[in-house]
Design a protein around this motif. Structure first.
Motif, mmCIF file in Angstrom:
data_model
loop_
_atom_site.group_PDB
_atom_site.id
_atom_site.type_symbol
_atom_site.label_atom_id
_atom_site.label_comp_id
_atom_site.label_asym_id
_atom_site.label_seq_id
_atom_site.Cartn_x
_atom_site.Cartn_y
_atom_site.Cartn_z
ATOM 1 N N SER A 1 -10.265 1.921 2.693
ATOM 2 C CA SER A 1 -10.037 1.804 1.259
ATOM 3 C C SER A 1 -10.832 0.648 0.652
ATOM 4 N N GLU B 1 -4.821 -2.701 0.276
ATOM 5 C CA GLU B 1 -4.648 -1.661 1.290
ATOM 6 C C GLU B 1 -5.333 -2.055 2.598
ATOM 7 N N SER B 2 -6.527 -2.624 2.514
ATOM 8 C CA SER B 2 -7.208 -3.045 3.738
ATOM 9 C C SER B 2 -6.471 -4.198 4.418
ATOM 10 N N ASP C 1 -9.663 -0.818 -1.914
ATOM 11 C CA ASP C 1 -8.589 -1.669 -2.437
ATOM 12 C C ASP C 1 -8.287 -2.752 -1.405
ATOM 13 N N TRP D 1 5.990 3.300 1.037
ATOM 14 C CA TRP D 1 5.172 2.152 0.668
ATOM 15 C C TRP D 1 5.286 1.116 1.784
ATOM 16 N N LEU E 1 -6.200 3.267 5.525
ATOM 17 C CA LEU E 1 -6.164 2.065 4.686
ATOM 18 C C LEU E 1 -7.370 1.162 4.911
ATOM 19 N N ALA F 1 0.831 -1.200 0.000
ATOM 20 C CA ALA F 1 0.000 0.000 0.000
ATOM 21 C C ALA F 1 0.870 1.255 0.000
ATOM 22 N N TYR F 2 0.440 2.223 -0.786
ATOM 23 C CA TYR F 2 1.061 3.553 -0.783
ATOM 24 C C TYR F 2 0.693 4.244 0.521
#
Length: 202
Positions: free
Chosen positions: A186, A191-192, A188, A97, A183, A81-82
């Motif tokens: 998110s 990310e989670s 995404d 990251w 996160l 994740a960013y």
């Protein structure tokens, strides 16, 4: 792999569990100093004090013959994740990251055609889609033999395991909470997942 002390996996079992969860990995060898890679599903097994990785190549893949008795690297990595500097307390910060990765080094050896290869396929089917095993067992033997002639099964005995979980361990409690909250909201899935891994470190 560069691993600051605070980014290390807490123990080997944690790294093994990660590999088993994210078992579609990249196997890397060198051919005349040129890196060569193939992406494969792996079985990760523990035999007493040995960690063993098993998979198979397509026989047409030149890397299948290049692994015999040579050092190989298998990289397991998945969620990442960013991390925006908006999560930090001060403006004088930069993006980064977060990710998890395990590098497994070892020597590869080929499994014998016939029973050993068939046994590996049965274990892989049982691991990835157990419901398909009965269908596979009921397929005509000549068909299964043709399929197996098109692959090269192998195993790697791991002699060096390096695990890294870069999860903002060097940030303040508030900053870590900010990142987890960001996160976890998110859509995404990667990310989670990073948010869940970070929460486990609390």
């Amino acid at each position: 792999m560069y691993i600051p002390a605070f980014n290390k996996f807490p123990d080997q079992q944690e790294a093994v569990s990660f590999m088993q969860r994210y078992s579609f990995a990249t196997i890397i060898t060198a051919d005349h100093d040129v890196p060569v890679a193939t992406h494969l599903p792996f079985l990760i097994e523990q035999h007493d004090d040995k960690l063993v990785l098993l998979s198979h190549f397509a026989k047409a893949n030149p890397q299948a013959s290049a692994i015999i008795n040579k050092p190989v690297l298998v990289i397991f990595t998945e969620p990442h994740a960013y991390i925006s500097p908006s999560n930090y307390e001060k403006e004088t910060n930069v993006p980064t990251w977060n990710y998890l990765a395990v590098h497994a080094y070892g020597k590869a050896s080929l499994l014998a055609e016939g029973n050993e290869t068939a046994g590996l396929l049965a274990k892989m089917i049982n691991n990835y889609e157990a419901g398909y095993l009965q269908q596979w067992n009921n397929l005509p033997d000549d068909y299964k033999q043709r399929m197996m002639k098109g692959i090269v099964a192998f195993e790697i005995v791991v002699d060096d395991l390096q695990g890294k979980q870069k999860l903002s361990q060097n940030r303040s409690v508030l900053e870590r909470e900010n990142i987890i909250n960001t996160l976890s909201k998110s859509e995404d899935s990667a990310e989670s997942e990073i948010a869940k891994y970070m929460s486990k470190l609390k």
